[in-house]
Design an enzyme around this catalytic site. Structure first.
Site, PDB file in Angstrom:
ATOM      1  N   ASP A   1      -4.630   2.466  11.104  1.00 31.83           N
ATOM      2  CA  ASP A   1      -5.926   2.282  11.764  1.00 31.83           C
ATOM      3  C   ASP A   1      -5.681   1.779  13.183  1.00 31.83           C
ATOM      4  O   ASP A   1      -5.567   2.564  14.095  1.00 31.83           O
ATOM      5  CB  ASP A   1      -6.896   1.423  10.948  1.00 31.83           C
ATOM      6  CG  ASP A   1      -6.277   0.174  10.348  1.00 31.83           C
ATOM      7  OD1 ASP A   1      -5.385  -0.428  10.975  1.00 31.83           O
ATOM      8  OD2 ASP A   1      -6.698  -0.215   9.259  1.00 31.83           O
TER       9      ASP A   1
ATOM     10  N   LYS B   1      -6.735   6.800  10.172  1.00 28.09           N
ATOM     11  CA  LYS B   1      -8.181   6.580  10.142  1.00 28.09           C
ATOM     12  C   LYS B   1      -8.757   6.917  11.515  1.00 28.09           C
ATOM     13  O   LYS B   1      -8.323   6.374  12.525  1.00 28.09           O
ATOM     14  CB  LYS B   1      -8.506   5.130   9.777  1.00 28.09           C
ATOM     15  CG  LYS B   1      -9.997   4.892   9.582  1.00 28.09           C
ATOM     16  CD  LYS B   1     -10.305   3.492   9.115  1.00 28.09           C
ATOM     17  CE  LYS B   1     -10.116   3.378   7.623  1.00 28.09           C
ATOM     18  NZ  LYS B   1     -10.665   2.113   7.090  1.00 28.09           N
TER      19      LYS B   1
ATOM     20  N   GLY C   1       0.763  -1.232   0.000  1.00 23.34           N
ATOM     21  CA  GLY C   1       0.000   0.000   0.000  1.00 23.34           C
ATOM     22  C   GLY C   1       0.794   1.281   0.000  1.00 23.34           C
ATOM     23  O   GLY C   1       0.362   2.274  -0.577  1.00 23.34           O
TER      24      GLY C   1
END
Length: 186
Positions: A109, A137, A50
């Protein structure tokens, strides 16, 4: 799979970060990192897959000498939530003893995987280990296990894709960040 035969943008509920906003965020992070790492030749550790898009742009925004290496870890298994078990799929090629390490992460996250990586890289003799994350997040009632040193932006607690972020290995190539329609992944 919805993304294979049609325009991927049809699967996006809404765009939350445009390409221009992303460029501004990365430019700001590059300036901060350049200031803080002057004279240190940091090793930028990219967490694959990512973070590769973010890291490529970030490297072009950093004005001081630096090096890059890549790591691939898995903590998700087959689901959309972290399993908490970290498996190293591709390890670093660079020795860390005495190095200033900056982990480049796409999105933070829970922070469980990142916490594990920071401890592991520190145990390998790095002078210090810091984190630059493109996005954090915002999960109501939950603080991440790691507090990154460099934060690009905050994003809502929704399933987002684009700019390296994926669903089932698709959507990474979108030049913006958007919320994936629920029906695509449910």
């Amino acid at each position: 799979m919805a993304a294979q035969s049609r325009d991927m943008s049809q699967d996006i509920q809404k765009v939350i970060l445009t390409q221009e906003q992303i460029q501004g965020i990365v430019g700001r992070l590059g300036s901060e990192i350049s200031r803080d790492y002057a004279g240190k030749n940091p090793l930028i550790v990219t967490v694959l897959r990512g973070a590769f898009v973010f890291t490529a742009d970030l490297l072009r925004s950093i004005t001081v000498p630096c090096e890059v290496d890549f790591m691939a870890v898995s903590s998700y298994g087959n689901g959309v939530k972290s399993s908490g078990v970290v498996r190293i799929v591709k390890d670093l090629d660079t020795k860390l003893e005495g190095r200033h390490v900056l982990i480049a992460e796409d999105i933070l996250d829970s922070g469980l995987t990142l916490s594990y990586l920071m401890k592991m890289l520190g145990a390998r003799g790095a002078a210090d280990v810091k984190v630059a994350t493109f996005a954090v997040k915002d999960i109501p009632g939950k603080a991440p296990a790691v507090h990154p040193d460099y934060v690009g932006t905050h994003v809502p607690n929704e399933f987002i894709v684009g700019y390296g972020l994926d669903y089932a290995e698709h959507y990474r190539n979108l030049p913006y960040v958007g919320v994936l329609k629920h029906e695509v992944y449910s």
